[in-house]
Design a protein around this motif. Structure first.
Motif, mmCIF file in Angstrom:
data_model
loop_
_atom_site.group_PDB
_atom_site.id
_atom_site.type_symbol
_atom_site.label_atom_id
_atom_site.label_comp_id
_atom_site.label_asym_id
_atom_site.label_seq_id
_atom_site.Cartn_x
_atom_site.Cartn_y
_atom_site.Cartn_z
ATOM 1 N N LYS A 266 0.851 -1.069 0.109
ATOM 2 C CA LYS A 266 -0.087 -0.061 -0.194
ATOM 3 C C LYS A 266 0.891 1.222 0.033
ATOM 4 O O LYS A 266 0.737 2.315 -0.689
ATOM 5 N N LYS A 267 1.924 1.143 0.801
ATOM 6 C CA LYS A 267 2.701 2.452 0.753
ATOM 7 C C LYS A 267 3.342 2.811 -0.584
ATOM 8 O O LYS A 267 3.549 3.932 -0.985
ATOM 9 N N TYR A 268 4.008 1.386 -1.156
ATOM 10 C CA TYR A 268 4.714 1.869 -2.435
ATOM 11 C C TYR A 268 3.695 2.173 -3.271
ATOM 12 O O TYR A 268 3.941 3.186 -4.167
ATOM 13 N N GLU B 135 8.427 -13.750 5.064
ATOM 14 C CA GLU B 135 7.966 -14.291 6.368
ATOM 15 C C GLU B 135 6.485 -14.879 5.997
ATOM 16 O O GLU B 135 6.086 -15.919 6.614
ATOM 17 N N THR B 136 5.902 -14.432 4.822
ATOM 18 C CA THR B 136 4.699 -14.754 4.572
ATOM 19 C C THR B 136 4.734 -15.830 3.546
ATOM 20 O O THR B 136 3.808 -16.069 2.731
ATOM 21 N N GLN B 137 6.028 -16.272 2.901
ATOM 22 C CA GLN B 137 6.286 -17.218 2.068
ATOM 23 C C GLN B 137 5.587 -16.979 0.802
ATOM 24 O O GLN B 137 5.158 -17.567 -0.054
ATOM 25 N N GLY B 138 5.889 -15.473 0.601
ATOM 26 C CA GLY B 138 5.322 -15.064 -1.044
ATOM 27 C C GLY B 138 3.996 -14.632 -0.980
ATOM 28 O O GLY B 138 3.394 -14.074 -2.217
ATOM 29 N N LEU B 139 3.121 -14.861 -0.136
ATOM 30 C CA LEU B 139 1.830 -14.550 0.058
ATOM 31 C C LEU B 139 1.401 -13.032 0.251
ATOM 32 O O LEU B 139 2.196 -12.591 1.350
ATOM 33 N N SER B 140 0.429 -12.392 -0.315
ATOM 34 C CA SER B 140 0.061 -11.074 0.237
ATOM 35 C C SER B 140 -1.472 -10.899 -0.067
ATOM 36 O O SER B 140 -2.272 -11.863 -0.744
ATOM 37 N N ALA B 141 -2.119 -9.946 0.454
ATOM 38 C CA ALA B 141 -3.473 -9.674 0.299
ATOM 39 C C ALA B 141 -3.794 -8.954 -1.514
ATOM 40 O O ALA B 141 -4.995 -8.941 -1.582
ATOM 41 N N ALA B 142 -2.389 -8.598 -1.877
ATOM 42 C CA ALA B 142 -2.639 -7.826 -3.341
ATOM 43 C C ALA B 142 -3.200 -8.792 -4.357
ATOM 44 O O ALA B 142 -3.113 -10.130 -4.175
ATOM 45 N N THR B 143 -3.988 -8.370 -5.511
ATOM 46 C CA THR B 143 -4.232 -9.336 -6.376
ATOM 47 C C THR B 143 -3.047 -9.949 -6.962
ATOM 48 O O THR B 143 -1.911 -9.307 -7.383
ATOM 49 N N GLN B 144 -3.157 -11.240 -7.086
ATOM 50 C CA GLN B 144 -2.040 -11.795 -7.719
ATOM 51 C C GLN B 144 -2.087 -12.191 -9.079
ATOM 52 O O GLN B 144 -3.258 -12.244 -9.682
#
Length: 583
Positions: free
Chosen positions: A116-118, A174-183
């Motif tokens: 989000k910050k980026y 830390e999240t093993q590559g996962l985020s809440a952003a659209t993949q």
């Protein structure tokens, strides 16, 4: 000097007088503050640029002249008579100032907060760096900026980029590559599958998020476009064949031992293979290359696009230049060209192929740094089967300092046992291949955050107007030969309010020009009215004025060629014409 047909002649006279007066040595005797509003000699601009360059070399970002900051002085000088001559120099200084002002990175926690910050603010540092070099490279004699360039390069690399990338990879690991952003692997499902109208998808190779923001802002200024932008996280490794495969409709994505990407078990390396996959999901669909349609006439375009619910257009300007050793330093020029080409394509397909809904995205982004890595900073010892400058894939993780890893199965969403290893910072693996200034394939916001720009267009004309100005000062009488007046640009520039420029001066009732001609460029986009106010200085002819005659302040819109302001005033100058003594 503001009359176009006399500009060249004025420049000749100005240069001649400056040389005869030994202008450079004369300016050296004057306080720099006295030159801020001087607009007669190009040497004044050169002097101001030298002063601002020295201030920035010392990281004096708070430096001011007559209350104006360095960006303010640059913006003002670009609008003056010699602005075109020093345009690139001014933009170099403006972008350098922004990098030094905004570029000290402060780490934050949580990968979603980082994204989000980026997307909200940090992308601007990469954009400023891109424009710094775009304009630096456009200056024929740029040796005078070399010390500043070295400072900006070191500042961008060490104070911003390295810290931002380490922060990103620490949290992403830390999240093993996962985020809440659209993949990226969800692109077709989210944006295409349920669409009710026909869609043209433009995939611009290596258009990272910050370049997409530039395109988005360009589209917002187009009165026929309504655009929104979202950020999407690319696959990792962030290279072309993987990203292109992820954007296709699919049930499964696999990576072979040799690195070939398979979509539903089928190869997707070339246009025909991608089209076959597309048509297995959407019968009326096509995949085409931008280069094959860019010169087509309207009838040809209608034939290509007619009856297709989804068309993927593959555009390759940025990666084509950046991935080659002899052209990688042209990548920022390629970014500007990519933005212009995609915008032009959208307009062309709207008018010629009757298309009105577009999605613009990318396969991956990139990192670019002007100074190459020294050999000692390259990572050695990676013996994986699949390896690039910024990634390595193997059955085991690369065991070395400064390397993170993520299970490949988390990206492919299958049970692939291999591991993706990547530098935590901006370093690269020591591998043979093309250049080192432009790289991608690894994990960073610059490489993995890409735009999804949703564009709706209108065909036909849209009513627009030019930005208007109004007099703020409540003036009905002029009592001095030198007078300042306040004005306001009445509306901010937008998609339907276009910028223009005005000539503002005083005339008599028989159209004699009695003052200097002020040139004002109405280009302010601020919604705050106070920030659209400006002040102009007028110097009147030293002559006898008749209080019984009528005099007017007038403004002419250059683009429309019409008078837009006429304000009657009384000339009550007490001692004009040699103080009334006729000496």
């Amino acid at each position: 000097m503001n009359i176009l047909i006399y500009r060249d002649r004025f420049d000749e006279v100005s240069s001649l007088v400056f040389d005869r007066l030994n202008g450079e040595s004369q300016l050296a005797k004057l306080p720099i503050e006295s030159l801020v509003n001087c607009n007669v000699f190009a040497g004044v601009d050169a002097k101001l640029i030298h002063w601002m360059t020295e201030r920035l070399e010392n990281e004096d970002i708070d430096a001011k002249l007559n209350g104006k900051t360095i960006p303010g002085i640059c913006a003002d000088r670009r609008k003056k008579h010699f602005g075109a001559m020093f345009r690139n120099q001014c933009f170099v200084l403006e972008n350098a100032h922004s990098i030094l002002s905004l570029g000290r990175y402060t780490p934050i926690s949580n990968i979603d907060n980082l994204i989000k910050k980026y997307a909200d603010t940090d992308y601007q540092i990469d954009r400023r760096y891109r424009y710094f070099y775009l304009h630096f490279d456009s200056i024929e004699e740029n040796a005078g900026f070399e010390k500043l360039r070295e400072l900006i390069e070191n500042f961008y690399t060490n104070e911003y980029l390295n810290k931002a990338v380490v922060n990103w990879n620490t949290d992403l690991a830390e999240t093993q590559g996962l985020s809440a952003a659209t993949q990226q692997t969800d692109f077709y499902t989210k944006y295409i599958r349920s669409a009710k109208d026909q869609i043209v998808v433009i995939i611009s190779d290596a258009m990272r998020y910050e370049v997409g923001r530039t395109l988005f802002e360009r589209l917002q200024e187009d009165e026929k476009c309504a655009a929104t932008i979202n950020v999407m996280q690319s696959v990792l490794p962030s290279f072309t064949r993987f990203g292109m495969g992820a954007l296709l409709p699919h049930k499964t994505i696999e990576m072979s031992e040799a690195g070939k990407i398979l979509v539903d078990g089928k190869p997707c390396d070339d246009l025909k293979q991608r089209e076959t996959i597309m048509q297995s999901y959407t019968a009326n669909s096509r995949c085409i290359q931008y280069d094959d349609i860019k010169s087509m006439k309207a009838m040809e375009l209608r034939e290509v696009f007619a009856g297709n619910d989804v068309v993927y257009v593959y555009h390759n300007q940025i990666d084509a230049r950046g991935d080659k050793l002899n052209t990688e330093n042209e990548v920022f020029t390629a970014c500007e060209e990519a933005v212009s080409e995609v915008h032009s394509l959208i307009k062309k397909l709207t008018s010629s192929a009757n298309k009105s809904h577009f999605l613009v995205t990318a396969d991956h982004g990139f990192i670019y740094k002007r100074d190459k890595l020294v050999e000692s900073n390259k990572i050695t010892g990676a013996a994986q089967v699949l390896i690039g400058h910024r990634y390595a894939i193997g059955s085991e993780a690369v065991k070395a300092d400064g390397i993170a890893n993520i299970p490949l199965k988390n990206i492919l969403r299958n049970d692939d046992p291999r591991v993706v290893s990547f530098p935590i910072g901006t370093d690269i693996f020591k591998v043979p291949g093309s250049g080192q200034n432009y790289v991608h394939g690894g994990s960073s916001p610059q490489e993995m955050l890409i735009p999804v720009i949703d564009v709706k267009t209108e065909k036909g004309s849209v009513k627009t107007s030019t930005a208007e100005i109004a007099l703020v000062s409540l003036t009905t009488k002029i009592t001095n030969l030198i007078t300042t007046l306040d004005f306001v640009q009445t509306e901010p520039v937008s998609d339907v309010v276009k910028e223009t420029q005005y000539h503002i001066f005083f005339i008599s009732d028989d159209n004699e020009k009695i003052s200097n001609d002020n040139l004002y460029i109405a280009d302010k986009k601020d919604t705050d009215t106070a920030k659209r106010m400006f002040r102009l200085r007028f110097t009147f002819k030293n002559k006898q004025y008749n209080m019984s005659r009528k005099y007017y302040l007038v403004a002419y819109d250059d683009k429309k060629g019409i008078e837009t302001l006429r304000h009657e005033i009384v000339m009550d100058v007490a001692f004009a014409d040699d103080y009334g003594f006729n000496l």
